[in-house]
Scaffold this motif. Sequence first.
Motif, PDB file in Angstrom:
ATOM      1  N   ASP A  76      -0.863  10.581  12.019  1.00  0.00           N
ATOM      2  CA  ASP A  76      -1.687   9.980  13.501  1.00  0.00           C
ATOM      3  C   ASP A  76      -1.300  10.830  14.944  1.00  0.00           C
ATOM      4  O   ASP A  76      -1.943  10.920  15.713  1.00  0.00           O
ATOM      5  CB  ASP A  76      -1.423   8.590  13.600  1.00  0.00           C
ATOM      6  CG  ASP A  76      -2.239   7.742  12.608  1.00  0.00           C
ATOM      7  OD1 ASP A  76      -2.080   6.479  12.597  1.00  0.00           O
ATOM      8  OD2 ASP A  76      -3.328   8.221  12.055  1.00  0.00           O
ATOM      9  N   ILE A  77       0.031  11.302  14.843  1.00  0.00           N
ATOM     10  CA  ILE A  77       0.552  11.773  15.901  1.00  0.00           C
ATOM     11  C   ILE A  77      -0.117  12.997  16.102  1.00  0.00           C
ATOM     12  O   ILE A  77      -0.418  13.296  17.341  1.00  0.00           O
ATOM     13  CB  ILE A  77       2.091  12.045  15.829  1.00  0.00           C
ATOM     14  CG1 ILE A  77       2.812  10.572  16.038  1.00  0.00           C
ATOM     15  CG2 ILE A  77       2.651  12.788  16.991  1.00  0.00           C
ATOM     16  CD1 ILE A  77       3.987  10.487  16.051  1.00  0.00           C
ATOM     17  N   LYS A  78      -0.314  13.808  14.924  1.00  0.00           N
ATOM     18  CA  LYS A  78      -0.985  15.088  15.309  1.00  0.00           C
ATOM     19  C   LYS A  78      -2.556  14.763  15.374  1.00  0.00           C
ATOM     20  O   LYS A  78      -3.063  15.624  16.593  1.00  0.00           O
ATOM     21  CB  LYS A  78      -0.969  15.783  13.945  1.00  0.00           C
ATOM     22  CG  LYS A  78       0.551  16.231  13.567  1.00  0.00           C
ATOM     23  CD  LYS A  78       0.318  17.206  12.445  1.00  0.00           C
ATOM     24  CE  LYS A  78       1.949  17.608  12.028  1.00  0.00           C
ATOM     25  NZ  LYS A  78       1.991  18.018  10.489  1.00  0.00           N
ATOM     26  N   MET A  97       1.340   3.520  14.446  1.00  0.00           N
ATOM     27  CA  MET A  97       1.196   4.813  15.091  1.00  0.00           C
ATOM     28  C   MET A  97       2.553   5.740  14.506  1.00  0.00           C
ATOM     29  O   MET A  97       2.514   6.791  14.682  1.00  0.00           O
ATOM     30  CB  MET A  97       1.636   4.548  16.582  1.00  0.00           C
ATOM     31  CG  MET A  97       1.453   5.639  17.491  1.00  0.00           C
ATOM     32  SD  MET A  97       0.201   6.950  17.355  1.00  0.00           S
ATOM     33  CE  MET A  97      -1.177   5.888  18.362  1.00  0.00           C
ATOM     34  N   GLY A  98       3.573   4.950  14.033  1.00  0.00           N
ATOM     35  CA  GLY A  98       4.658   5.793  13.380  1.00  0.00           C
ATOM     36  C   GLY A  98       4.346   6.965  12.313  1.00  0.00           C
ATOM     37  O   GLY A  98       4.837   7.732  11.907  1.00  0.00           O
ATOM     38  N   ASP A  99       3.054   6.620  11.881  1.00  0.00           N
ATOM     39  CA  ASP A  99       2.355   7.802  11.069  1.00  0.00           C
ATOM     40  C   ASP A  99       2.397   9.165  11.613  1.00  0.00           C
ATOM     41  O   ASP A  99       1.625   9.314  12.530  1.00  0.00           O
ATOM     42  CB  ASP A  99       1.154   7.185  10.723  1.00  0.00           C
ATOM     43  CG  ASP A  99       0.533   7.978   9.363  1.00  0.00           C
ATOM     44  OD1 ASP A  99       0.582   9.031   9.210  1.00  0.00           O
ATOM     45  OD2 ASP A  99      -0.408   7.609   8.554  1.00  0.00           O
ATOM     46  N   LYS A 100       2.936  10.151  10.934  1.00  0.00           N
ATOM     47  CA  LYS A 100       2.955  11.461  11.348  1.00  0.00           C
ATOM     48  C   LYS A 100       1.563  12.243  11.805  1.00  0.00           C
ATOM     49  O   LYS A 100       1.381  12.705  12.495  1.00  0.00           O
ATOM     50  CB  LYS A 100       3.795  12.493  10.683  1.00  0.00           C
ATOM     51  CG  LYS A 100       5.414  12.190  11.094  1.00  0.00           C
ATOM     52  CD  LYS A 100       6.238  12.364   9.979  1.00  0.00           C
ATOM     53  CE  LYS A 100       7.430  11.471  10.742  1.00  0.00           C
ATOM     54  NZ  LYS A 100       8.095  10.519   9.769  1.00  0.00           N
ATOM     55  N   GLU A 113       8.797  12.383  18.425  1.00  0.00           N
ATOM     56  CA  GLU A 113       7.794  11.599  17.863  1.00  0.00           C
ATOM     57  C   GLU A 113       7.623  10.169  18.710  1.00  0.00           C
ATOM     58  O   GLU A 113       6.511   9.643  19.177  1.00  0.00           O
ATOM     59  CB  GLU A 113       7.568  11.100  16.382  1.00  0.00           C
ATOM     60  CG  GLU A 113       7.449  12.437  15.533  1.00  0.00           C
ATOM     61  CD  GLU A 113       7.542  12.447  14.190  1.00  0.00           C
ATOM     62  OE1 GLU A 113       7.158  13.141  13.551  1.00  0.00           O
ATOM     63  OE2 GLU A 113       8.359  11.302  13.527  1.00  0.00           O
ATOM     64  N   LYS A 114       8.912   9.559  18.825  1.00  0.00           N
ATOM     65  CA  LYS A 114       8.772   8.214  19.548  1.00  0.00           C
ATOM     66  C   LYS A 114       8.390   8.529  21.031  1.00  0.00           C
ATOM     67  O   LYS A 114       7.802   7.669  21.517  1.00  0.00           O
ATOM     68  CB  LYS A 114      10.421   7.522  19.459  1.00  0.00           C
ATOM     69  CG  LYS A 114      10.613   7.359  18.190  1.00  0.00           C
ATOM     70  CD  LYS A 114      11.448   6.004  18.337  1.00  0.00           C
ATOM     71  CE  LYS A 114      11.750   5.301  16.750  1.00  0.00           C
ATOM     72  NZ  LYS A 114      12.682   6.413  16.020  1.00  0.00           N
ATOM     73  N   GLN A 115       8.855   9.713  21.657  1.00  0.00           N
ATOM     74  CA  GLN A 115       8.363   9.719  22.964  1.00  0.00           C
ATOM     75  C   GLN A 115       6.905  10.025  22.988  1.00  0.00           C
ATOM     76  O   GLN A 115       6.253   9.347  23.971  1.00  0.00           O
ATOM     77  CB  GLN A 115       9.020  11.096  23.473  1.00  0.00           C
ATOM     78  CG  GLN A 115       8.861  11.319  25.154  1.00  0.00           C
ATOM     79  CD  GLN A 115       9.304  12.728  25.563  1.00  0.00           C
ATOM     80  OE1 GLN A 115       9.524  13.457  24.679  1.00  0.00           O
ATOM     81  NE2 GLN A 115       9.584  12.776  26.795  1.00  0.00           N
ATOM     82  N   GLU A 149      -2.500  20.300  21.372  1.00  0.00           N
ATOM     83  CA  GLU A 149      -2.130  20.712  19.734  1.00  0.00           C
ATOM     84  C   GLU A 149      -0.958  21.703  20.054  1.00  0.00           C
ATOM     85  O   GLU A 149      -0.098  21.743  19.067  1.00  0.00           O
ATOM     86  CB  GLU A 149      -3.322  21.294  19.065  1.00  0.00           C
ATOM     87  CG  GLU A 149      -4.076  22.394  19.808  1.00  0.00           C
ATOM     88  CD  GLU A 149      -5.215  21.592  20.499  1.00  0.00           C
ATOM     89  OE1 GLU A 149      -4.773  21.325  21.559  1.00  0.00           O
ATOM     90  OE2 GLU A 149      -6.140  21.489  20.176  1.00  0.00           O
ATOM     91  N   HIS A 150      -0.452  22.221  21.109  1.00  0.00           N
ATOM     92  CA  HIS A 150       0.600  23.175  21.205  1.00  0.00           C
ATOM     93  C   HIS A 150       1.856  22.267  20.930  1.00  0.00           C
ATOM     94  O   HIS A 150       2.900  22.725  20.362  1.00  0.00           O
ATOM     95  CB  HIS A 150       0.734  23.696  22.497  1.00  0.00           C
ATOM     96  CG  HIS A 150       1.029  22.868  23.778  1.00  0.00           C
ATOM     97  ND1 HIS A 150      -0.036  21.893  24.273  1.00  0.00           N
ATOM     98  CD2 HIS A 150       1.849  22.625  24.630  1.00  0.00           C
ATOM     99  CE1 HIS A 150       0.125  21.110  25.088  1.00  0.00           C
ATOM    100  NE2 HIS A 150       1.247  21.593  25.534  1.00  0.00           N
ATOM    101  N   ILE A 151       1.968  21.006  21.222  1.00  0.00           N
ATOM    102  CA  ILE A 151       3.049  20.196  20.894  1.00  0.00           C
ATOM    103  C   ILE A 151       3.017  20.011  19.265  1.00  0.00           C
ATOM    104  O   ILE A 151       4.317  19.763  18.786  1.00  0.00           O
ATOM    105  CB  ILE A 151       2.901  18.725  21.450  1.00  0.00           C
ATOM    106  CG1 ILE A 151       2.915  18.815  23.100  1.00  0.00           C
ATOM    107  CG2 ILE A 151       4.022  17.787  21.262  1.00  0.00           C
ATOM    108  CD1 ILE A 151       3.904  19.486  23.830  1.00  0.00           C
ATOM    109  N   VAL A 152       1.992  20.220  18.648  1.00  0.00           N
ATOM    110  CA  VAL A 152       2.154  19.915  17.315  1.00  0.00           C
ATOM    111  C   VAL A 152       3.184  20.834  16.502  1.00  0.00           C
ATOM    112  O   VAL A 152       3.878  20.762  15.693  1.00  0.00           O
ATOM    113  CB  VAL A 152       0.794  19.926  16.394  1.00  0.00           C
ATOM    114  CG1 VAL A 152       0.863  20.017  15.038  1.00  0.00           C
ATOM    115  CG2 VAL A 152      -0.216  18.878  17.035  1.00  0.00           C
ATOM    116  N   LYS A 153       3.179  22.104  17.320  1.00  0.00           N
ATOM    117  CA  LYS A 153       3.655  23.381  16.670  1.00  0.00           C
ATOM    118  C   LYS A 153       5.312  23.152  16.981  1.00  0.00           C
ATOM    119  O   LYS A 153       5.965  23.312  15.983  1.00  0.00           O
ATOM    120  CB  LYS A 153       3.280  24.379  17.467  1.00  0.00           C
ATOM    121  CG  LYS A 153       1.949  25.017  16.929  1.00  0.00           C
ATOM    122  CD  LYS A 153       1.704  26.469  17.328  1.00  0.00           C
ATOM    123  CE  LYS A 153       0.391  26.997  17.130  1.00  0.00           C
ATOM    124  NZ  LYS A 153      -0.331  26.985  18.428  1.00  0.00           N
TER     125      LYS A 153
END
Length: 418
Positions: A6-8, A1-4, A35-37, A17-21
């Motif tokens: 994947d987070i997006k 899951m550490g993969d960026k 990211e950890k959160q 998706e607003h958090i992606v920005k």
Amino acid sequence: MGDKKDIKTLLKTYNQEHIVKFLENLDGTKKDILEKQIEKIDFDQLSELYENTKKEIEIKENKIEAIKYLDKDKLGYNEKNRYDKIGEEIIKNGKYAVVTMAGGQGTRLGHEGPKGTFKLDVYGKGKYIFEILTENLKEANKKYNTIIPWYIMTSKENHEATKEFLEKNNYFGYDKDNVILFMQSELPLLDLEGKLLMGKDMKIKEASDGNGGVFSSLRSSGALADMKERGIKWVFIGGVDNVLAKLADTTLIGVTIDQGLQLGSKSVVKANPHERVGVFCKMNGHPKVIEYSELPEKMAEEIDADGELKFGESNILCHLFSIEAVEKTSKEVLIYHTAVKKNSYINEKGKEIIPKEANTYKFEAFIFDAFDLFDNMAVLRVKREEEFAPVKNKEGADSPKTAKELYEKFWQKRKATV
Ligand code: UTP
């Protein structure tokens, strides 16, 4: 899951998706922290909680019955003695622990800092709420020649402040090794469209998940394991804000054990049939605290054969659980209730928005929902003026003013009778 990536994808999948920005505009430690959160958030659970806010509350055909209770004041001398002896044995033999739930936000009181650090204006000099609770425990320790382990549940928000305060005041003379602070869990807040909110600190806004979180937090923090290692068999769980709470009540322990039950709780009789408090009852064969809003008016006014209100035992957040009951409950997921609250946040332009109206859903589990997992519980009615002086509101009922009056009156009377 550490993969960026994947987070997006994860954020997009769950309409966040607003958090992606925000993520894209951050770098270094702040980005790592965010990211950890995000990785720790259970998005399925959150989606379900949001969907539940839109569902009509199901009105089931519930079978509501009165629950049996004992009135402490009406126990015969021998009967009370017998219960007290049972309770004494538990406490004296180091089988008893106290949990104080102090993870709430105390928004109604409006005190800056954890509620336990509020100074009640008693006897001119004043006493902190934590100081009052400590005195109560120290008195029990002296009486039963033991040191009761005291577990204090904090929240992420107030943990440091609570710890610092207790350290600064030298734990009000309590044996430090027997004061164990543990943090409760949190859940993200959602806006009314189900979106996560960004805080000023560039973290997703979260809040403690209600006092029902006590069981799973006892488990995940290691406090439950610590209790078991110490040989604890009975755990009293109460709120932080009742300055007349009896934290080591031998009668409650004795009554619960004598009835062969795993749960016990104290009640005070309702001031009037329509007082806005939750009362003990049995629902569909299980013990429950029913909210005043859920209790049909006719039932609220019903009188039993003794001329007492049939549903008159109100909950004062003084509960006793066997260690097995704590363990069992800690593995269950209690239902979450939704509250709509005001919370500030950062918008996509980075501007802080302070809402005028309630704008967020907060999800909270309630400790008494755990009762449903059991077939029965002991209820012990106690006197309001002797055991219940809550500090909830800034003014009016259940405020520092009423708590001070009750506290001083109780101690005046007690000193006069000793
Ligand atoms: P209340 O429901 O009175 O909430 O909590 P509160 O946070 O103290 O006050 P308001 O509603 O914001 O004004 C009853 C008890 O449960 C604890 C509180 O600290 C209090 O002792 N509690 C509540 C927690 O430990 N965690 C929570 O998430 C909520």
